[in-house]
Scaffold this active site. Sequence first.
Site, PDB file in Angstrom:
ATOM      1  N   GLU A  51       0.842  -1.198   0.000  1.00  0.00           N
ATOM      2  CA  GLU A  51       0.000   0.000   0.000  1.00  0.00           C
ATOM      3  C   GLU A  51       0.874   1.243   0.000  1.00  0.00           C
ATOM      4  OE1 GLU A  51      -0.494   2.044   3.129  1.00  0.00           O
ATOM      5  OE2 GLU A  51      -0.651   0.540   4.715  1.00  0.00           O
ATOM      6  N   LYS A 189      -4.535  -1.779  13.903  1.00  0.00           N
ATOM      7  CA  LYS A 189      -3.889  -0.671  14.606  1.00  0.00           C
ATOM      8  C   LYS A 189      -4.348  -0.618  16.059  1.00  0.00           C
ATOM      9  CE  LYS A 189      -3.095   2.266  10.560  1.00  0.00           C
ATOM     10  NZ  LYS A 189      -3.659   1.434   9.492  1.00  0.00           N
TER      11      LYS A 189
END
Length: 802
Positions: A51, A189
């Site tokens: 990404e 996360k």
Amino acid sequence: MIKTAITSRPALLAKPRLGLFRRHISVPSQLSIDPEVADAIASKKPVLALESTILTHGIPYPHNLTLANDLNKIIRKEGVVPATIALIDGRPVVGASDAELEVLCTPPPEGKKFIKVSRRDIAYSVAHGVTGGTTIAGTMILAHAAGIRVFATGGLGGVHRGVEHTLDISADLEELGRTPVAVVSAGAKAILDLAKTFEYLETKGVHVSTYGPKGTNIPAFYSRDSGIPSPFNFTSPEDAAAVIHANNLLQLESGMLFCIPPPHEHAIPSEEIDEAINEAVIAANEARVSGKDITPFLLDRILTLTDGRSLQSNVGFVKNNILVGARIASALSKIGSSEASPNKNVQPAPVSPSVFETTRPTAVVSAPADALVIGAVAVDLTCDLTHATLEAPKSYMHTSNPGIIHRTPGGVGFNVGLAATYASSAYVAKGEDISIRMVSAVGPDARDLHASLGLQDDLEGPNPDMSGVEVVNTARTAQYVAMHDLKGDLIFACADMALVEGLPVAHITGQYERCLAEERVPSWVTVDANLDPEPFTAALAGARKIIGANTLVEPTSVIKACTLLDLGPEVLGVFPSQHAVDVMTPNEFELAALFSHAKKKGLFDDRADWWQVISSLGLNADFRDRVARLAQAAGVYEELVDQGLVQQAVHLSPFVPCLLVKLGRKGVVSVVLSSAEAVVAADSSQASKFSFTWQGSQLDGLSGPVALTVTYHAPETVSPADVVSVTGAGDSFAGVVLTELVRRSKAASSASSSSSSSSLSAGQSILADGPQLNQIVRRAQRAAVLTIQNRAAVSPAIRTLA
């Protein structure tokens, strides 16, 4: 980097076309694929998607550019093609060039900003010529459109804290539920509500697995343990690849998440990072930050609260994730499949996958290896001449000769592995399961050997585990051509081993690291001398330093045998603990070449460590007289004394403490350097003709005196009329020696029996045991006889050896 543009819709990709230039076409639906990436996808080479929001929004300049370059290097070192995905001026790019990476990493001009491109943003970005970094969701969509199946990143988006008030759920989770791409990350996360995030993934039917033994919890981004049980675990890249492969075969339209706990040196204790996260969340609430801005805000505040440690941790575990992701992509490329591409409009180039892939779909999830064989897998062309009037070798030259040509799988490494596997199958009924794994490389043309080099069409019975064989679609499989006379003896041969000679070091070390992740590690590694010095060094040094295995080298030929002596003193150490090779199986001509080469290089003059061993032996006239008398009585005086075979072996023994020298129809001579405390003497009934041990003085590194044992093993009888071909006889001998050493090492290990001298390894102690060594050699000799009586390079009858 040269690019090509592909006319497509994001979910409907036409066949990649390689051109000289990237074509700037204004149609909004262009997908620009780097030619290297397009070629890799078409030819089923491993590709790893990356990404780009980590570059545009995650890590500040210039650290982001450094990271981008570092990640590409990590991926390429594993033999995988990197493909960073992004939007550049409205063009969806798969495989950003160096110049494009610099654009993404450099802060945009004042008044402009890069956007985060998720599913909802792709069409807008294309329509308005926007530059931006793709999120996990955006990257998955474009990777899937291009036909890339594995994607590695830092951490997954998910369910935000306070979701009951904000309904803030990352599109990453939705994409995982509907796009079949495997995502490799350090979990989600840590700023998220992790429990709700993984509950949501379960609802969406997303496979979640964590790297580690059963019971390893899901990681928490910066921390190794979130406290949340992982639904599944995997212990090797091959395990993960098998799941991805099955997902594709079943055409499950959902993604997979493979969680990688951060390495200990990069992890932050959960209590420390949780405190920083809580403070950051409070600050975000007070500032009323939400939506796309919440994640960058929180990460920036955490960076400040941890004095930069969060960034260091992030960079560290991202690199680790990318390394594991590259290995998963590599393992996946080795699993052949007949299933359609994830995008049915993508057609592969007319290069079929290797035969390993099409007929051995379970090879990647093979049993842990007891031994590795590193060396040549080749196509053998054997020419058996049939003209009955030809007798002298010279009469064959400069003309065409009638004969029969046989095309079979071969290569020294493969033959050794096959013989070892055949020999081990005889012990299965006794409950001794021995797994032999090949480590090599082949080209796509290997598929022409019928179903595979798993060889069900060419060979009978079990075959070596081929999951360690790399498929190199840009190269041709090694080839060997041999011509035999009417007696089955070799006239000449030609070996084209370029692919194997340059076997990538990363592939060799990767296989060693794979072994460490399995439930047991190999006790022996065999290397054939086809390898160039660099991979040869990696194979020998890695066997010792990475997995602690003993080593056996098959010299291969007079020319290639000497490669061992060119590896340098850092590899070519001496007995008892610094030598790189425990056993070598040369014939008398290869031994002479080794001796001559060592003498020419000054190894007998300039090496103080070599002289210390020779001096400790204290060899004198009595030793030479004893060798002469016994050799005369056994009928091998010419070979052992006149030709200097024993002298040559003794000189080489500090570098290779067990030399099994093949004399063809005259038998085998073993010369073994060991500790006097470990020697088990063989009587006349155990050691065919003669065996004697010479005891020297104390040697540094040994707990007692050094000893040298010379044994002559008489040949197995075979009628000349029964000789079909000598090709493969030496390989069969080495393969059976390997099996016997492995099974005896396993027995010693399971019985917790170590050497009688703590100075020697269990493998070295087996070689010092006269009765055991004689049994090993006798069985190997019988295998060689079976092979010379058979057209195949390795006789399937070896399975019947008692």
